[in-house]
Design a protein around this motif. Structure first.
Motif, PDB file in Angstrom:
ATOM      1  N   PRO A 102     -31.922  35.841   9.061  1.00 29.74           N
ATOM      2  CA  PRO A 102     -31.031  36.472  10.023  1.00 29.74           C
ATOM      3  C   PRO A 102     -30.615  35.621  11.362  1.00 29.74           C
ATOM      4  N   ASP A 103     -31.237  34.586  11.410  1.00 32.68           N
ATOM      5  CA  ASP A 103     -30.832  33.583  12.419  1.00 32.68           C
ATOM      6  C   ASP A 103     -29.857  32.515  11.744  1.00 32.68           C
ATOM      7  N   LYS A 104     -29.557  32.648  10.643  1.00 30.85           N
ATOM      8  CA  LYS A 104     -28.531  31.681   9.965  1.00 30.85           C
ATOM      9  C   LYS A 104     -29.038  30.144   9.927  1.00 30.85           C
ATOM     10  N   THR A 105     -30.312  29.889  10.283  1.00 34.30           N
ATOM     11  CA  THR A 105     -30.980  28.609  10.052  1.00 34.30           C
ATOM     12  C   THR A 105     -31.684  28.195   8.882  1.00 34.30           C
ATOM     13  N   ALA A 106     -31.941  29.000   7.963  1.00 38.93           N
ATOM     14  CA  ALA A 106     -32.976  28.922   6.833  1.00 38.93           C
ATOM     15  C   ALA A 106     -32.456  29.746   5.737  1.00 38.93           C
ATOM     16  N   LEU A 160     -28.694  16.848  11.334  1.00 35.14           N
ATOM     17  CA  LEU A 160     -27.448  16.612  11.684  1.00 35.14           C
ATOM     18  C   LEU A 160     -26.799  16.322  13.131  1.00 35.14           C
ATOM     19  N   PRO A 161     -25.946  15.328  13.228  1.00 31.92           N
ATOM     20  CA  PRO A 161     -25.245  15.234  14.674  1.00 31.92           C
ATOM     21  C   PRO A 161     -24.669  16.268  15.230  1.00 31.92           C
ATOM     22  N   VAL A 162     -24.318  17.473  14.528  1.00 32.77           N
ATOM     23  CA  VAL A 162     -23.726  18.536  14.979  1.00 32.77           C
ATOM     24  C   VAL A 162     -24.432  19.839  14.797  1.00 32.77           C
ATOM     25  N   GLN A 163     -24.623  20.837  15.494  1.00 33.04           N
ATOM     26  CA  GLN A 163     -25.217  21.943  15.388  1.00 33.04           C
ATOM     27  C   GLN A 163     -24.629  22.947  14.431  1.00 33.04           C
ATOM     28  N   LEU A 164     -25.178  23.111  13.340  1.00 31.07           N
ATOM     29  CA  LEU A 164     -24.349  24.186  12.294  1.00 31.07           C
ATOM     30  C   LEU A 164     -25.343  25.395  11.941  1.00 31.07           C
ATOM     31  N   VAL A 165     -24.620  26.319  11.525  1.00 24.05           N
ATOM     32  CA  VAL A 165     -25.510  27.410  10.910  1.00 24.05           C
ATOM     33  C   VAL A 165     -25.091  27.859   9.415  1.00 24.05           C
ATOM     34  N   ILE A 166     -26.022  28.493   8.798  1.00 22.63           N
ATOM     35  CA  ILE A 166     -25.806  28.579   7.327  1.00 22.63           C
ATOM     36  C   ILE A 166     -25.188  29.809   7.062  1.00 22.63           C
ATOM     37  N   GLN A 167     -23.906  29.565   6.462  1.00 23.65           N
ATOM     38  CA  GLN A 167     -23.042  30.773   6.377  1.00 23.65           C
ATOM     39  C   GLN A 167     -23.197  31.481   4.930  1.00 23.65           C
ATOM     40  N   SER A 168     -23.380  30.814   3.942  1.00 23.87           N
ATOM     41  CA  SER A 168     -23.920  31.682   2.297  1.00 23.87           C
ATOM     42  C   SER A 168     -24.431  30.804   1.922  1.00 23.87           C
ATOM     43  N   VAL A 169     -25.078  31.319   0.856  1.00 22.64           N
ATOM     44  CA  VAL A 169     -25.902  30.391  -0.312  1.00 22.64           C
ATOM     45  C   VAL A 169     -25.699  31.106  -1.523  1.00 22.64           C
ATOM     46  N   THR A 170     -25.126  30.320  -2.627  1.00 20.80           N
ATOM     47  CA  THR A 170     -24.653  31.042  -3.911  1.00 20.80           C
ATOM     48  C   THR A 170     -25.475  30.187  -4.958  1.00 20.80           C
ATOM     49  N   LEU A 171     -26.006  30.924  -6.245  1.00 20.24           N
ATOM     50  CA  LEU A 171     -26.432  30.642  -7.479  1.00 20.24           C
ATOM     51  C   LEU A 171     -25.507  30.510  -8.270  1.00 20.24           C
ATOM     52  N   ASP A 179     -24.435  28.333 -12.350  1.00 21.23           N
ATOM     53  CA  ASP A 179     -24.145  27.310 -13.270  1.00 21.23           C
ATOM     54  C   ASP A 179     -25.531  26.118 -12.984  1.00 21.23           C
ATOM     55  N   ASN A 180     -26.476  26.653 -12.527  1.00 21.67           N
ATOM     56  CA  ASN A 180     -27.455  25.688 -12.448  1.00 21.67           C
ATOM     57  C   ASN A 180     -27.324  24.820 -11.226  1.00 21.67           C
ATOM     58  N   GLN A 181     -26.668  25.500 -10.316  1.00 26.24           N
ATOM     59  CA  GLN A 181     -26.300  24.658  -9.106  1.00 26.24           C
ATOM     60  C   GLN A 181     -26.726  25.850  -7.838  1.00 26.24           C
ATOM     61  N   LEU A 182     -26.891  25.145  -6.902  1.00 23.95           N
ATOM     62  CA  LEU A 182     -27.233  25.827  -5.606  1.00 23.95           C
ATOM     63  C   LEU A 182     -26.026  25.435  -4.544  1.00 23.95           C
ATOM     64  N   ILE A 183     -25.195  26.396  -4.175  1.00 23.55           N
ATOM     65  CA  ILE A 183     -24.040  26.081  -3.226  1.00 23.55           C
ATOM     66  C   ILE A 183     -24.426  26.661  -2.138  1.00 23.55           C
ATOM     67  N   VAL A 184     -24.318  25.754  -0.902  1.00 22.16           N
ATOM     68  CA  VAL A 184     -24.718  26.189   0.503  1.00 22.16           C
ATOM     69  C   VAL A 184     -23.382  25.882   1.172  1.00 22.16           C
ATOM     70  N   LYS A 185     -23.038  26.752   1.989  1.00 21.62           N
ATOM     71  CA  LYS A 185     -21.823  26.725   3.018  1.00 21.62           C
ATOM     72  C   LYS A 185     -22.437  26.912   4.510  1.00 21.62           C
ATOM     73  N   ALA A 186     -22.047  26.029   5.402  1.00 21.76           N
ATOM     74  CA  ALA A 186     -22.528  26.136   6.577  1.00 21.76           C
ATOM     75  C   ALA A 186     -21.217  25.486   7.690  1.00 21.76           C
ATOM     76  N   GLY A 187     -21.532  25.907   8.878  1.00 23.02           N
ATOM     77  CA  GLY A 187     -20.309  25.421   9.731  1.00 23.02           C
ATOM     78  C   GLY A 187     -20.775  25.904  11.152  1.00 23.02           C
ATOM     79  N   THR A 188     -19.825  25.159  12.238  1.00 23.65           N
ATOM     80  CA  THR A 188     -20.438  25.390  13.537  1.00 23.65           C
ATOM     81  C   THR A 188     -20.452  26.931  13.875  1.00 23.65           C
ATOM     82  N   PRO A 189     -21.286  27.233  14.851  1.00 23.11           N
ATOM     83  CA  PRO A 189     -21.512  28.590  15.282  1.00 23.11           C
ATOM     84  C   PRO A 189     -20.213  29.147  15.975  1.00 23.11           C
TER      85      PRO A 189
END
Length: 221
Positions: free
Chosen positions: A165-169, A198-209, A211-221
């Motif tokens: 819920p806090d987009k950090t994990a 990381l040198p810049v604070q980011l939050v996790i926007q999405s996580v996708t499974l 083709d045997n890959q984990l794709i994580v997208k993050a960005g600045t708040p």
């Protein structure tokens, strides 16, 4: 041609050369700093800003980083794509192959990793012993061992991933254990973004499974 026009033409040529050379120099220094940080191969970096002396001050309009086969604090990723806009870094620090952020700007990050890499990461960070991770058809399977009451038991669980819920994990939500469907199980945190330092604070926007890959997208708040 008058002397004034000759001097003006020479000045334009010099400025054009600096506009081409300074971004390449800063990009090269930034790539070396990143490579030194993760111990891997220097990534490909494209940097744009106008005029060139803004870049010489460490300021930029757009930075695009495409790194493959890099490691971030024990997490080996297949590919990391970073787009960083309107930020500023310390040029003297870059000369020492260090990355010091003076202005965070806006950043978006896409990280791609596979099951074995995630399993290796969980082996050092998670509660599961000897984890083996596979990803197929949008489902993650984790096999390993867990300790319950001092007794080591085999684990074979399937589930999905969600963002906290806090987009950090990133949380693993098991849907079955040893092939038995379960309506409700405790979520397991498998990744915390602060672990990357990381040198810049980011939050996790999405996580996708996929083709045997984990794709994580993050960005600045």
């Amino acid at each position: 041609m008058s002397r004034f026009i000759q001097v003006l033409a020479a000045l334009v040529i010099i400025l054009a050369g600096l506009q081409w050379g300074v971004p390449r120099w800063v990009s090269g220094k930034a790539a070396a700093a990143i490579a030194r940080t993760d111990g891997g191969v220097a990534p490909s970096i494209a940097l744009t800003a106008m005029p060139f002396w803004i870049i010489a001050q460490g300021r930029f309009q757009d930075v695009y980083v495409n790194a493959k086969g890099v490691t971030f604090d024990g997490l080996k990723v297949d590919q990391a794509i970073v787009n960083w806009q309107n930020g500023q870094v310390s040029v003297p620090a870059l000369e020492r192959n260090a990355l010091v952020v003076k202005k965070p700007g806006r950043m978006s990050v896409t990280v791609v990793l596979d099951g074995p890499a995630l399993g290796a990461f969980l082996a050092t960070e998670g509660p599961i012993r000897d984890p083996v991770v596979t990803i197929a058809s949008g489902v993650m399977t984790i096999q390993g061992k867990v300790s319950l009451g001092g007794v080591v038991l085999p684990l074979n669980t399937q589930g999905t991933l969600t963002v906290s819920p806090d987009k950090t994990a990133i949380l693993f939500h098991p849907t079955s254990i040893d092939g038995i469907a379960l309506p409700l199980l405790t979520d397991l945190q498998i990744f915390q973004i602060s672990q990357l330092h990381l040198p810049v604070q980011l939050v996790i926007q999405s996580v996708t499974l996929s083709d045997n890959q984990l794709i994580v997208k993050a960005g600045t708040p």
